[in-house]
Scaffold this motif. Structure first.
Motif, PDB file in Angstrom:
ATOM      1  N   LEU A 178      39.727  44.076 -16.594  1.00 25.56           N
ATOM      2  CA  LEU A 178      40.456  43.924 -17.930  1.00 25.56           C
ATOM      3  C   LEU A 178      39.274  44.421 -19.039  1.00 25.56           C
ATOM      4  CD1 LEU A 178      42.921  43.560 -19.713  1.00 25.56           C
ATOM      5  CD2 LEU A 178      42.226  40.918 -19.752  1.00 25.56           C
ATOM      6  N   TYR A 179      40.249  45.076 -19.672  1.00 24.74           N
ATOM      7  CA  TYR A 179      39.398  46.314 -20.964  1.00 24.74           C
ATOM      8  C   TYR A 179      40.753  46.244 -22.263  1.00 24.74           C
ATOM      9  CZ  TYR A 179      35.204  48.172 -17.415  1.00 24.74           C
ATOM     10  OH  TYR A 179      34.714  48.122 -16.538  1.00 24.74           O
ATOM     11  N   GLY A 180      40.009  45.949 -23.018  1.00 27.59           N
ATOM     12  CA  GLY A 180      40.637  46.198 -24.327  1.00 27.59           C
ATOM     13  C   GLY A 180      40.396  47.471 -25.334  1.00 27.59           C
ATOM     14  N   TYR A 181      41.310  48.836 -25.388  1.00 27.79           N
ATOM     15  CA  TYR A 181      40.624  49.694 -26.060  1.00 27.79           C
ATOM     16  C   TYR A 181      40.901  49.571 -28.079  1.00 27.79           C
ATOM     17  CZ  TYR A 181      45.483  52.198 -24.698  1.00 27.79           C
ATOM     18  OH  TYR A 181      46.666  51.575 -24.618  1.00 27.79           O
ATOM     19  N   TRP A 182      40.202  50.240 -28.367  1.00 23.35           N
ATOM     20  CA  TRP A 182      40.150  50.592 -30.130  1.00 23.35           C
ATOM     21  C   TRP A 182      41.424  51.277 -30.581  1.00 23.35           C
ATOM     22  CZ3 TRP A 182      35.313  49.724 -32.946  1.00 23.35           C
ATOM     23  CH2 TRP A 182      34.570  47.977 -32.665  1.00 23.35           C
ATOM     24  N   VAL A 183      42.454  50.898 -30.783  1.00 25.36           N
ATOM     25  CA  VAL A 183      43.065  51.933 -32.261  1.00 25.36           C
ATOM     26  C   VAL A 183      43.304  51.584 -33.260  1.00 25.36           C
ATOM     27  CG1 VAL A 183      45.735  53.538 -31.760  1.00 25.36           C
ATOM     28  CG2 VAL A 183      44.567  52.489 -29.337  1.00 25.36           C
ATOM     29  N   TRP A 184      43.845  50.791 -33.594  1.00 24.65           N
ATOM     30  CA  TRP A 184      44.633  50.027 -34.802  1.00 24.65           C
ATOM     31  C   TRP A 184      43.195  49.926 -35.145  1.00 24.65           C
ATOM     32  CZ3 TRP A 184      47.446  52.039 -38.916  1.00 24.65           C
ATOM     33  CH2 TRP A 184      48.463  53.093 -38.621  1.00 24.65           C
ATOM     34  N   LEU A 185      42.177  49.309 -34.685  1.00 22.62           N
ATOM     35  CA  LEU A 185      41.016  48.023 -35.178  1.00 22.62           C
ATOM     36  C   LEU A 185      40.744  48.950 -35.603  1.00 22.62           C
ATOM     37  CD1 LEU A 185      39.384  45.818 -32.543  1.00 22.62           C
ATOM     38  CD2 LEU A 185      37.824  47.116 -33.928  1.00 22.62           C
ATOM     39  N   TRP A 186      39.928  50.009 -35.850  1.00 20.48           N
ATOM     40  CA  TRP A 186      39.103  50.572 -37.100  1.00 20.48           C
ATOM     41  C   TRP A 186      39.823  50.797 -37.519  1.00 20.48           C
ATOM     42  CZ3 TRP A 186      34.808  52.522 -36.033  1.00 20.48           C
ATOM     43  CH2 TRP A 186      34.238  53.376 -34.286  1.00 20.48           C
ATOM     44  N   TYR A 187      41.310  50.349 -38.080  1.00 16.54           N
ATOM     45  CA  TYR A 187      42.073  50.275 -39.466  1.00 16.54           C
ATOM     46  C   TYR A 187      41.807  49.263 -40.425  1.00 16.54           C
ATOM     47  CZ  TYR A 187      44.825  52.592 -42.828  1.00 16.54           C
ATOM     48  OH  TYR A 187      45.932  52.197 -44.426  1.00 16.54           O
ATOM     49  N   SER A 188      42.582  48.316 -39.215  1.00 11.75           N
ATOM     50  CA  SER A 188      43.340  47.299 -39.975  1.00 11.75           C
ATOM     51  C   SER A 188      42.635  45.873 -39.280  1.00 11.75           C
ATOM     52  CB  SER A 188      44.638  47.190 -38.775  1.00 11.75           C
ATOM     53  OG  SER A 188      44.473  46.424 -36.948  1.00 11.75           O
ATOM     54  N   MET A 189      41.764  45.856 -38.486  1.00 11.54           N
ATOM     55  CA  MET A 189      40.574  44.455 -38.250  1.00 11.54           C
ATOM     56  C   MET A 189      39.929  44.298 -39.881  1.00 11.54           C
ATOM     57  SD  MET A 189      37.913  43.114 -36.022  1.00 11.54           S
ATOM     58  CE  MET A 189      36.780  44.046 -36.636  1.00 11.54           C
ATOM     59  N   PRO A 190      40.655  43.261 -40.268  1.00 11.02           N
ATOM     60  CA  PRO A 190      38.646  42.406 -41.322  1.00 11.02           C
ATOM     61  C   PRO A 190      37.537  41.984 -40.568  1.00 11.02           C
ATOM     62  CG  PRO A 190      41.192  41.805 -41.637  1.00 11.02           C
ATOM     63  CD  PRO A 190      40.976  41.883 -39.872  1.00 11.02           C
ATOM     64  N   LEU A 191      36.892  43.121 -41.732  1.00  8.46           N
ATOM     65  CA  LEU A 191      35.473  43.121 -41.883  1.00  8.46           C
ATOM     66  C   LEU A 191      35.358  41.115 -40.586  1.00  8.46           C
ATOM     67  CD1 LEU A 191      33.207  45.395 -43.260  1.00  8.46           C
ATOM     68  CD2 LEU A 191      33.481  45.065 -40.708  1.00  8.46           C
ATOM     69  N   ARG A 192      35.829  40.878 -41.413  1.00 13.64           N
ATOM     70  CA  ARG A 192      34.865  39.024 -41.458  1.00 13.64           C
ATOM     71  C   ARG A 192      35.942  38.765 -40.541  1.00 13.64           C
ATOM     72  NH1 ARG A 192      40.320  38.712 -44.591  1.00 13.64           N
ATOM     73  NH2 ARG A 192      41.920  37.255 -43.278  1.00 13.64           N
ATOM     74  N   GLN A 193      36.333  39.410 -38.638  1.00  9.77           N
ATOM     75  CA  GLN A 193      36.738  39.364 -37.966  1.00  9.77           C
ATOM     76  C   GLN A 193      35.854  40.254 -36.870  1.00  9.77           C
ATOM     77  OE1 GLN A 193      41.383  39.129 -38.349  1.00  9.77           O
ATOM     78  NE2 GLN A 193      40.652  39.656 -36.270  1.00  9.77           N
ATOM     79  N   LEU A 194      34.439  40.413 -37.643  1.00  6.23           N
ATOM     80  CA  LEU A 194      33.614  41.285 -36.118  1.00  6.23           C
ATOM     81  C   LEU A 194      32.857  40.527 -35.774  1.00  6.23           C
ATOM     82  CD1 LEU A 194      32.219  44.061 -35.945  1.00  6.23           C
ATOM     83  CD2 LEU A 194      30.246  42.691 -38.012  1.00  6.23           C
ATOM     84  N   PRO A 195      32.635  38.566 -35.769  1.00  4.05           N
ATOM     85  CA  PRO A 195      31.797  38.295 -34.830  1.00  4.05           C
ATOM     86  C   PRO A 195      32.518  37.741 -33.984  1.00  4.05           C
ATOM     87  CG  PRO A 195      31.326  37.398 -36.894  1.00  4.05           C
ATOM     88  CD  PRO A 195      32.923  38.686 -37.118  1.00  4.05           C
ATOM     89  N   LYS A 196      34.147  38.431 -33.954  1.00  2.00           N
ATOM     90  CA  LYS A 196      35.153  37.797 -33.507  1.00  2.00           C
ATOM     91  C   LYS A 196      35.398  38.666 -31.733  1.00  2.00           C
ATOM     92  CE  LYS A 196      38.361  34.892 -35.478  1.00  2.00           C
ATOM     93  NZ  LYS A 196      39.998  34.794 -35.749  1.00  2.00           N
ATOM     94  N   LEU A 197      34.531  40.099 -32.171  1.00  2.00           N
ATOM     95  CA  LEU A 197      34.769  41.059 -30.417  1.00  2.00           C
ATOM     96  C   LEU A 197      33.085  40.449 -30.082  1.00  2.00           C
ATOM     97  CD1 LEU A 197      34.294  44.033 -33.542  1.00  2.00           C
ATOM     98  CD2 LEU A 197      36.513  43.409 -31.586  1.00  2.00           C
ATOM     99  N   GLY A 198      33.668  40.547 -28.700  1.00  2.00           N
ATOM    100  CA  GLY A 198      32.332  40.645 -27.505  1.00  2.00           C
ATOM    101  C   GLY A 198      30.950  41.399 -27.391  1.00  2.00           C
ATOM    102  N   TRP A 199      29.732  41.126 -28.205  1.00  2.00           N
ATOM    103  CA  TRP A 199      29.300  41.485 -27.905  1.00  2.00           C
ATOM    104  C   TRP A 199      28.862  42.407 -26.539  1.00  2.00           C
ATOM    105  CZ3 TRP A 199      26.149  44.538 -31.086  1.00  2.00           C
ATOM    106  CH2 TRP A 199      24.595  44.718 -30.282  1.00  2.00           C
ATOM    107  N   ARG A 200      28.757  41.690 -25.389  1.00  2.00           N
ATOM    108  CA  ARG A 200      27.948  41.839 -24.425  1.00  2.00           C
ATOM    109  C   ARG A 200      29.102  42.713 -23.987  1.00  2.00           C
ATOM    110  NH1 ARG A 200      24.044  39.513 -22.356  1.00  2.00           N
ATOM    111  NH2 ARG A 200      22.908  37.457 -23.287  1.00  2.00           N
ATOM    112  N   GLY A 201      30.188  42.809 -23.984  1.00  2.00           N
ATOM    113  CA  GLY A 201      31.396  43.322 -23.403  1.00  2.00           C
ATOM    114  C   GLY A 201      31.710  44.732 -23.751  1.00  2.00           C
ATOM    115  N   ILE A 202      31.586  45.062 -25.260  1.00  2.00           N
ATOM    116  CA  ILE A 202      31.634  46.197 -25.693  1.00  2.00           C
ATOM    117  C   ILE A 202      31.178  47.405 -24.786  1.00  2.00           C
ATOM    118  CG2 ILE A 202      31.496  47.798 -27.883  1.00  2.00           C
ATOM    119  CD1 ILE A 202      33.413  45.595 -28.268  1.00  2.00           C
ATOM    120  N   VAL A 203      31.987  48.269 -25.118  1.00  2.00           N
ATOM    121  CA  VAL A 203      31.066  49.724 -23.982  1.00  2.00           C
ATOM    122  C   VAL A 203      31.826  50.743 -24.979  1.00  2.00           C
ATOM    123  CG1 VAL A 203      31.153  51.145 -22.556  1.00  2.00           C
ATOM    124  CG2 VAL A 203      31.381  47.746 -21.696  1.00  2.00           C
ATOM    125  N   ARG A 204      30.614  51.987 -25.464  1.00  2.00           N
ATOM    126  CA  ARG A 204      30.557  52.865 -25.838  1.00  2.00           C
ATOM    127  C   ARG A 204      31.071  54.350 -24.998  1.00  2.00           C
ATOM    128  NH1 ARG A 204      27.195  55.090 -30.270  1.00  2.00           N
ATOM    129  NH2 ARG A 204      25.330  54.723 -29.500  1.00  2.00           N
TER     130      ARG A 204
END
Length: 254
Positions: A178-204
């Motif tokens: 299961l993967y979650g891809y970014w669309v509105w995250l770039w625009y709508s996610m408050p930066l204070r929620q950055l720690p909630k992004l999974g470091w190990r699971g992020i893929v560029r």
């Protein structure tokens, strides 16, 4: 006060994009596993291209079986036009994109959930939506499923989409990534929620070679205009669409 807000908001959005790019720069560009079949769930027709267009182009070129599942017809993008007219036009644009992608006939599924009211966890209709996606997944039997990231925060359909897909996978006995891809995250996610992004699971995912084709597909969705002179997909903020021109796409494995 309004004038100050007009000056501050673009600066804030620019600084947020920069912060996210700097954060992502610490993650290497990576190619996902060689999946044979993938299922991509898009809350609205255009999300799949905005968030994963380059990846889809590459996977199809490699012979991967790609199934697109649209939760809504996107009928709320132009409130001043009858929703059935908007839905028809957005489905036509989706069909044009699928043809340009070279997607095999029958590999696009339209669920017809209400735009702006996709049922999230705990809402009426959630279990029925989960059952619908689970049934599609059983038929498709994907190696991996992609859906909008749970930290999108807005529009709510994107968060509800993740809830539905993740719950459908929990009720399934078949192994599937299961993967979650970014669309509105770039625009709508408050930066204070950055720690909630999974470091190990992020893929560029690098999409340098596919970027021009992705831009063409985006144009199919975002350029055609309704009689009122606005795009059928609605007027998307430039600060929101700018990241889709980057030579990489972002997803997180859960």
């Amino acid at each position: 006060m309004m004038g100050l807000r007009k000056l501050v908001k673009p600066l804030y959005l620019w600084s947020k994009r920069l912060s996210l790019r700097l954060w992502l720069a610490t993650r290497p560009l990576s190619v996902l596993p060689g999946y044979r079949t993938i299922m991509v769930v898009a809350p609205h027709p255009d999300d799949e291209i905005l968030g994963l267009g380059g990846y889809l182009i590459r996977q199809l070129a490699l012979g991967c079986r790609v199934v697109l599942v649209y939760l809504t017809n996107g009928e709320k993008s132009l409130e001043e036009i009858a929703p059935e007219i908007v839905a028809e036009q957005r489905r036509r644009l989706g069909a044009a994109v699928q043809e340009e992608l070279g997607l095999a006939s029958g590999l696009a599924v339209w669920c017809g959930f209400p735009d702006g009211a996709v049922p999230g966890r705990g809402a009426q209709g959630f279990d029925a939506a989960v059952d619908r996606i689970a049934a599609i997944a059983r038929e498709v039997d994907p190696d991996a499923m992609f859906v909008t990231h749970p930290q999108e925060t807005w529009p709510y359909d994107h968060v509800a989409a993740f809830d539905i897909v993740s719950e459908a996978l929990k009720r399934s006995s078949s192994p599937c990534d299961l993967y979650g891809y970014w669309v509105w995250l770039w625009y709508s996610m408050p930066l204070r929620q950055l720690p909630k992004l999974g470091w190990r699971g992020i893929v560029r995912i690098p999409v340098h070679e596919e970027l021009q084709k992705k831009r063409e597909l985006m144009g199919i969705y975002l350029t055609p205009q309704a009689p009122n002179g606005r795009p059928w997909s609605g007027v998307l903020p430039h600060a929101m669409t700018r990241p889709f021109m980057y030579p990489f796409e972002v997803t997180e494995r859960f």
